[in-house]
Design an enzyme around this catalytic site. Structure first.
Site, short mmCIF file in Angstrom:
data_model
loop_
_atom_site.label_atom_id
_atom_site.label_comp_id
_atom_site.label_asym_id
_atom_site.label_seq_id
_atom_site.Cartn_x
_atom_site.Cartn_y
_atom_site.Cartn_z
N ASP A 130 1.37 -10.04 0.80
CA ASP A 130 0.80 -10.67 -0.40
C ASP A 130 -0.46 -11.46 -0.05
O ASP A 130 -1.46 -11.41 -0.79
CB ASP A 130 1.82 -11.60 -1.06
CG ASP A 130 2.92 -10.84 -1.79
OD1 ASP A 130 2.84 -9.60 -1.89
OD2 ASP A 130 3.86 -11.52 -2.26
N ASP B 39 -8.32 1.72 -1.21
CA ASP B 39 -7.01 1.16 -0.84
C ASP B 39 -7.11 0.57 0.55
O ASP B 39 -8.07 0.80 1.28
CB ASP B 39 -5.90 2.20 -0.97
CG ASP B 39 -5.94 3.26 0.11
OD1 ASP B 39 -4.92 3.93 0.29
OD2 ASP B 39 -6.98 3.44 0.76
N GLU C 15 -1.53 -1.49 -3.10
CA GLU C 15 -2.68 -1.91 -2.30
C GLU C 15 -3.94 -1.15 -2.70
O GLU C 15 -4.89 -1.07 -1.93
CB GLU C 15 -2.39 -1.73 -0.81
CG GLU C 15 -2.41 -0.31 -0.29
CD GLU C 15 -1.13 0.49 -0.52
OE1 GLU C 15 -1.07 1.60 0.02
OE2 GLU C 15 -0.22 0.04 -1.24
#
Length: 100
Positions: free
Chosen positions: A58, A41, A85
């Site tokens: 984004d 992550d 994420e």
């Protein structure tokens, strides 16, 4: 037909990841070959997203996804967006030392 791609990143989506992982786990058991799974992550993504906004978040996800897609070279390997994420790599016939 259900989509297998994440709309934002272009990586495989979670549903496709789940399907491929299950298939590769069965294959690895049947053929007695290694299978590696990497879950990763983005550290501090939430504060980044909160501070710079969702569009910047984004864009960050897209950039990280592009790097991940360029990292995986073998046709049987899979890079997926696991959620938010979080990302995952499914690496058939890959020993842990090679996955690292």
């Amino acid at each position: 037909m259900m989509s297998v791609r994440d709309g934002l990143t272009g990586l495989a989506n979670r549903a496709h990841f789940d399907e491929v992982l299950q298939k590769e786990m069965y294959r690895a058991m049947r053929t007695e070959t290694p299978l590696s799974l990497i879950i990763a992550d983005i550290d501090y993504f939430k504060p980044y997203n909160d501070n710079y906004g969702h569009q910047a978040g984004d864009n960050c996800l897209k950039i990280v996804s592009e790097v991940m897609m360029n990292t995986i070279k073998r046709p049987g390997d899979l890079t997926a967006r696991y959620g938010g994420e979080e990302f995952a790599f499914v690496l058939p016939e890959t020993r842990i030392e090679n996955a690292a």
